[in-house]
Design a protein around this motif. Structure first.
Motif, PDB file in Angstrom:
ATOM      1  N   PRO A 270      -7.476  -5.813   5.246  1.00  0.00           N
ATOM      2  CA  PRO A 270      -7.935  -5.245   3.981  1.00  0.00           C
ATOM      3  C   PRO A 270      -7.418  -3.821   3.791  1.00  0.00           C
ATOM      4  CG  PRO A 270      -9.723  -5.309   5.565  1.00  0.00           C
ATOM      5  CD  PRO A 270      -8.556  -5.987   6.206  1.00  0.00           C
ATOM      6  N   THR A 271      -7.365  -3.406   2.543  1.00  0.00           N
ATOM      7  CA  THR A 271      -6.966  -2.035   2.218  1.00  0.00           C
ATOM      8  C   THR A 271      -8.132  -1.350   1.509  1.00  0.00           C
ATOM      9  OG1 THR A 271      -5.991  -2.742   0.115  1.00  0.00           O
ATOM     10  CG2 THR A 271      -4.520  -2.642   2.027  1.00  0.00           C
ATOM     11  N   GLU A 272      -7.971  -0.055   1.303  1.00  0.00           N
ATOM     12  CA  GLU A 272      -9.053   0.711   0.689  1.00  0.00           C
ATOM     13  C   GLU A 272      -9.347   0.233  -0.730  1.00  0.00           C
ATOM     14  OE1 GLU A 272      -7.758   4.778   0.674  1.00  0.00           O
ATOM     15  OE2 GLU A 272      -6.089   4.360  -0.658  1.00  0.00           O
ATOM     16  N   GLY A 273     -10.586   0.432  -1.138  1.00  0.00           N
ATOM     17  CA  GLY A 273     -10.987   0.058  -2.496  1.00  0.00           C
ATOM     18  C   GLY A 273     -10.839  -1.431  -2.727  1.00  0.00           C
TER      19      GLY A 273
ATOM     20  N   ARG B 233      -8.696   2.103  11.163  1.00  0.00           N
ATOM     21  CA  ARG B 233      -7.901   2.894  10.228  1.00  0.00           C
ATOM     22  C   ARG B 233      -8.137   2.417   8.801  1.00  0.00           C
ATOM     23  NH1 ARG B 233      -3.449   5.820  12.420  1.00  0.00           N
ATOM     24  NH2 ARG B 233      -3.201   5.321  14.605  1.00  0.00           N
ATOM     25  N   VAL B 234      -8.180   3.365   7.893  1.00  0.00           N
ATOM     26  CA  VAL B 234      -8.241   3.007   6.476  1.00  0.00           C
ATOM     27  C   VAL B 234      -6.800   2.822   6.022  1.00  0.00           C
ATOM     28  CG1 VAL B 234      -8.878   3.787   4.189  1.00  0.00           C
ATOM     29  CG2 VAL B 234     -10.377   4.276   6.123  1.00  0.00           C
ATOM     30  N   ILE B 235      -6.506   1.650   5.529  1.00  0.00           N
ATOM     31  CA  ILE B 235      -5.150   1.347   5.074  1.00  0.00           C
ATOM     32  C   ILE B 235      -5.088   1.620   3.578  1.00  0.00           C
ATOM     33  CG2 ILE B 235      -3.387  -0.430   4.852  1.00  0.00           C
ATOM     34  CD1 ILE B 235      -4.777  -1.857   7.222  1.00  0.00           C
ATOM     35  N   PRO B 236      -4.193   2.509   3.156  1.00  0.00           N
ATOM     36  CA  PRO B 236      -4.071   2.774   1.718  1.00  0.00           C
ATOM     37  C   PRO B 236      -3.714   1.496   0.957  1.00  0.00           C
ATOM     38  CG  PRO B 236      -2.776   4.337   3.001  1.00  0.00           C
ATOM     39  CD  PRO B 236      -3.240   3.275   3.950  1.00  0.00           C
ATOM     40  N   ALA B 237      -4.268   1.370  -0.218  1.00  0.00           N
ATOM     41  CA  ALA B 237      -3.997   0.192  -1.047  1.00  0.00           C
ATOM     42  C   ALA B 237      -2.603   0.282  -1.661  1.00  0.00           C
ATOM     43  CB  ALA B 237      -5.042   0.075  -2.146  1.00  0.00           C
ATOM     44  N   PRO B 238      -1.834  -0.818  -1.615  1.00  0.00           N
ATOM     45  CA  PRO B 238      -0.549  -0.847  -2.316  1.00  0.00           C
ATOM     46  C   PRO B 238      -0.776  -0.713  -3.818  1.00  0.00           C
ATOM     47  CG  PRO B 238      -0.793  -2.736  -0.856  1.00  0.00           C
ATOM     48  CD  PRO B 238      -2.117  -2.056  -0.919  1.00  0.00           C
ATOM     49  N   ILE B 239       0.193  -0.170  -4.500  1.00  0.00           N
ATOM     50  CA  ILE B 239       0.128  -0.049  -5.952  1.00  0.00           C
ATOM     51  C   ILE B 239       1.195  -0.973  -6.531  1.00  0.00           C
ATOM     52  CG2 ILE B 239       0.314   1.496  -7.933  1.00  0.00           C
ATOM     53  CD1 ILE B 239      -0.468   3.788  -5.963  1.00  0.00           C
ATOM     54  N   PRO B 240       0.787  -2.177  -6.947  1.00  0.00           N
ATOM     55  CA  PRO B 240       1.766  -3.130  -7.475  1.00  0.00           C
ATOM     56  C   PRO B 240       2.436  -2.617  -8.751  1.00  0.00           C
ATOM     57  CG  PRO B 240      -0.281  -4.246  -6.913  1.00  0.00           C
ATOM     58  CD  PRO B 240      -0.547  -2.761  -6.854  1.00  0.00           C
TER      59      PRO B 240
ATOM     60  N   PRO C 294       3.640 -10.242  -8.374  1.00  0.00           N
ATOM     61  CA  PRO C 294       3.463 -11.615  -7.883  1.00  0.00           C
ATOM     62  C   PRO C 294       3.233 -11.675  -6.362  1.00  0.00           C
ATOM     63  CG  PRO C 294       5.293 -11.519  -9.422  1.00  0.00           C
ATOM     64  CD  PRO C 294       4.891 -10.091  -9.127  1.00  0.00           C
ATOM     65  N   PHE C 295       3.912 -10.803  -5.613  1.00  0.00           N
ATOM     66  CA  PHE C 295       3.716 -10.758  -4.165  1.00  0.00           C
ATOM     67  C   PHE C 295       2.276 -10.376  -3.835  1.00  0.00           C
ATOM     68  CE2 PHE C 295       3.437  -8.365  -0.234  1.00  0.00           C
ATOM     69  CZ  PHE C 295       3.976  -9.255   0.673  1.00  0.00           C
ATOM     70  N   TRP C 296       1.767  -9.297  -4.454  1.00  0.00           N
ATOM     71  CA  TRP C 296       0.419  -8.822  -4.150  1.00  0.00           C
ATOM     72  C   TRP C 296      -0.653  -9.759  -4.694  1.00  0.00           C
ATOM     73  CZ3 TRP C 296       0.469  -6.157  -0.137  1.00  0.00           C
ATOM     74  CH2 TRP C 296       1.465  -5.225   0.120  1.00  0.00           C
ATOM     75  N   ASP C 297      -0.398 -10.432  -5.813  1.00  0.00           N
ATOM     76  CA  ASP C 297      -1.343 -11.436  -6.310  1.00  0.00           C
ATOM     77  C   ASP C 297      -1.477 -12.569  -5.290  1.00  0.00           C
ATOM     78  OD1 ASP C 297      -1.763  -9.985  -8.622  1.00  0.00           O
ATOM     79  OD2 ASP C 297      -0.507 -11.272  -9.890  1.00  0.00           O
ATOM     80  N   ALA C 298      -0.361 -13.012  -4.728  1.00  0.00           N
ATOM     81  CA  ALA C 298      -0.394 -14.066  -3.707  1.00  0.00           C
ATOM     82  C   ALA C 298      -1.086 -13.569  -2.437  1.00  0.00           C
ATOM     83  CB  ALA C 298       1.025 -14.544  -3.396  1.00  0.00           C
ATOM     84  N   ALA C 299      -0.883 -12.301  -2.099  1.00  0.00           N
ATOM     85  CA  ALA C 299      -1.543 -11.728  -0.918  1.00  0.00           C
ATOM     86  C   ALA C 299      -3.059 -11.812  -1.061  1.00  0.00           C
ATOM     87  CB  ALA C 299      -1.102 -10.277  -0.719  1.00  0.00           C
ATOM     88  N   ARG C 300      -3.557 -11.579  -2.257  1.00  0.00           N
ATOM     89  CA  ARG C 300      -5.006 -11.694  -2.495  1.00  0.00           C
ATOM     90  C   ARG C 300      -5.503 -13.112  -2.217  1.00  0.00           C
ATOM     91  NH1 ARG C 300      -7.336  -7.324  -4.912  1.00  0.00           N
ATOM     92  NH2 ARG C 300      -5.977  -5.888  -6.031  1.00  0.00           N
ATOM     93  N   GLU C 301      -4.617 -14.089  -2.319  1.00  0.00           N
ATOM     94  CA  GLU C 301      -4.958 -15.492  -2.048  1.00  0.00           C
ATOM     95  C   GLU C 301      -4.643 -15.883  -0.603  1.00  0.00           C
ATOM     96  OE1 GLU C 301      -2.605 -17.611  -4.894  1.00  0.00           O
ATOM     97  OE2 GLU C 301      -3.741 -16.824  -6.606  1.00  0.00           O
ATOM     98  N   GLY C 302      -4.181 -14.907   0.200  1.00  0.00           N
ATOM     99  CA  GLY C 302      -3.856 -15.178   1.595  1.00  0.00           C
ATOM    100  C   GLY C 302      -2.513 -15.854   1.793  1.00  0.00           C
TER     101      GLY C 302
END
Length: 128
Positions: A114-117, A4-11, A17-25
């Motif tokens: 992962p999400t799209e884009g 499935r293609v997971i749509p990207a969240p729009i911070p 801050p939550f999504w920035d940390a997500a990028r770091e796992g």
């Protein structure tokens, strides 16, 4: 969920801050300074006291299936409510397992998908 293609969240400014940390796992929770209790999703106000005395803290990534359902579409998946080790519950998906094997009380661990884009990854959970 793998196909499935997971749509990207729009911070937005609150969730960035939550999504920035997500990028770091890293899965982040809010923590009320007044009560010491964790909450999800993290935000600038404690849901327990309505105080702005809150911190952003990293979660262990461990939890337990609190509730779930199996969606039997062209590609079945399992949306679930997972109770994190720290206390709060997160709405997510259970991945990397036979959907018939999922049980309430099953121990799970964090898996990033992962999400799209160039979007940040989203937290999902697999059997521990």
């Amino acid at each position: 969920m793998a196909d499935r293609v997971i749509p990207a969240p729009i911070p937005d400014p609150t969730t960035k801050p939550f999504w920035d940390a997500a990028r770091e796992g890293r899965l982040m929770l809010g923590r009320c300074r007044d009560t010491g209790r964790h909450f999800f999703p993290p935000r600038g106000v404690s849901p327990f006291t309505l105080s702005t005395e809150v911190d952003l803290v990293e979660a262990s990534g461990r939890g337990t299936v609190y509730s779930f359902s199996v969606m039997r579409l062209a590609q079945p998946y399992a949306p679930a409510m997972v109770e994190l080790e720290e206390g709060p519950r997160i709405f997510t998906n259970i991945v990397d397992c036979d959907l018939a094997a999922i049980r309430i009380g099953m121990k799970v661990r964090l898996e990033w998908r992962p999400t799209e884009g160039d979007g940040p990854p989203v937290p999902m959970f697999a059997p521990a």
